[in-house]
Design an enzyme around this catalytic site. Sequence first.
Site, PDB file in Angstrom:
ATOM      1  N   LYS A  79      10.694 -56.041 122.499  1.00  0.00           N
ATOM      2  CA  LYS A  79      10.151 -57.286 123.045  1.00  0.00           C
ATOM      3  C   LYS A  79      10.917 -57.715 124.293  1.00  0.00           C
ATOM      4  CE  LYS A  79       8.553 -58.822 118.514  1.00  0.00           C
ATOM      5  NZ  LYS A  79       8.835 -59.649 117.324  1.00  0.00           N
ATOM      6  N   GLN A  95      11.669 -63.434 114.224  1.00  0.00           N
ATOM      7  CA  GLN A  95      11.534 -62.066 113.737  1.00  0.00           C
ATOM      8  C   GLN A  95      11.640 -62.023 112.212  1.00  0.00           C
ATOM      9  OE1 GLN A  95      10.844 -59.233 115.595  1.00  0.00           O
ATOM     10  NE2 GLN A  95      10.597 -58.320 113.571  1.00  0.00           N
ATOM     11  N   ASP A 143       3.280 -66.020 117.990  1.00  0.00           N
ATOM     12  CA  ASP A 143       2.909 -65.026 116.982  1.00  0.00           C
ATOM     13  C   ASP A 143       1.632 -65.417 116.240  1.00  0.00           C
ATOM     14  OD1 ASP A 143       4.254 -62.619 116.785  1.00  0.00           O
ATOM     15  OD2 ASP A 143       5.999 -63.488 115.798  1.00  0.00           O
TER      16      ASP A 143
END
Length: 215
Positions: free
Chosen positions: A52, A96, A119
């Site tokens: 990322k 994460q 997300d």
Amino acid sequence: MILLDGKKVAQDMRTEIREEVDLLKTRFGRPPGLAVILVGQDPASQVYVRNKERACAEAGILSMPFHLPETTSQNELEGLIQRLNRDVTVDGILLQLPLPAGLDSQHCLELIDPGKDVDGFHPVNVGKLTLGLPGFRSCTPAGVMELLRRYNLSPACKKAVVVGRSNIVGKPLALMLGQTGICANATVTLCHSGTADLCAECREADFLFVAVGRP
């Protein structure tokens, strides 16, 4: 057979995004900022986060990594999320997963500002997806839909079978495929561990999407 080259599409998209980022920098005087929170030392998560960060660099986005020890408490993690919510230089927040044992991941996801939940895991954004409203989408299903669009593969009026009902991939992908719009309008069957005859469902599929984490 058509080979869908995800790496090439991703590179093309990063180039396109960089051009958009340059316009944003001219307009607002700074690049978009993406905060990425990693708790602990999970090897797979470390790889994902590095990827990322690399993608951000290629696209011109400012990556803001926050690597926290595995001993981080729930209160400490929540405090960081709340600070990032208030930080006007942070435009997106990625938490994460998985989190270390003892941390409530769902509560932390719900604590993220829906307007920064890139997300697409916050219930507000999940609800917008269900209703077909604009909002952040879960990344992997959104990537699948982008591949279909880029290769002009439309599942409209065809049977699409999604194997796997996770909140991250299976469920949102099934919703995206069944909505109106370009490269959607499919008749969707969502299969899972309770499906009576998985093989039969897969054989009948015009489009088959497998998201179960193993062969």
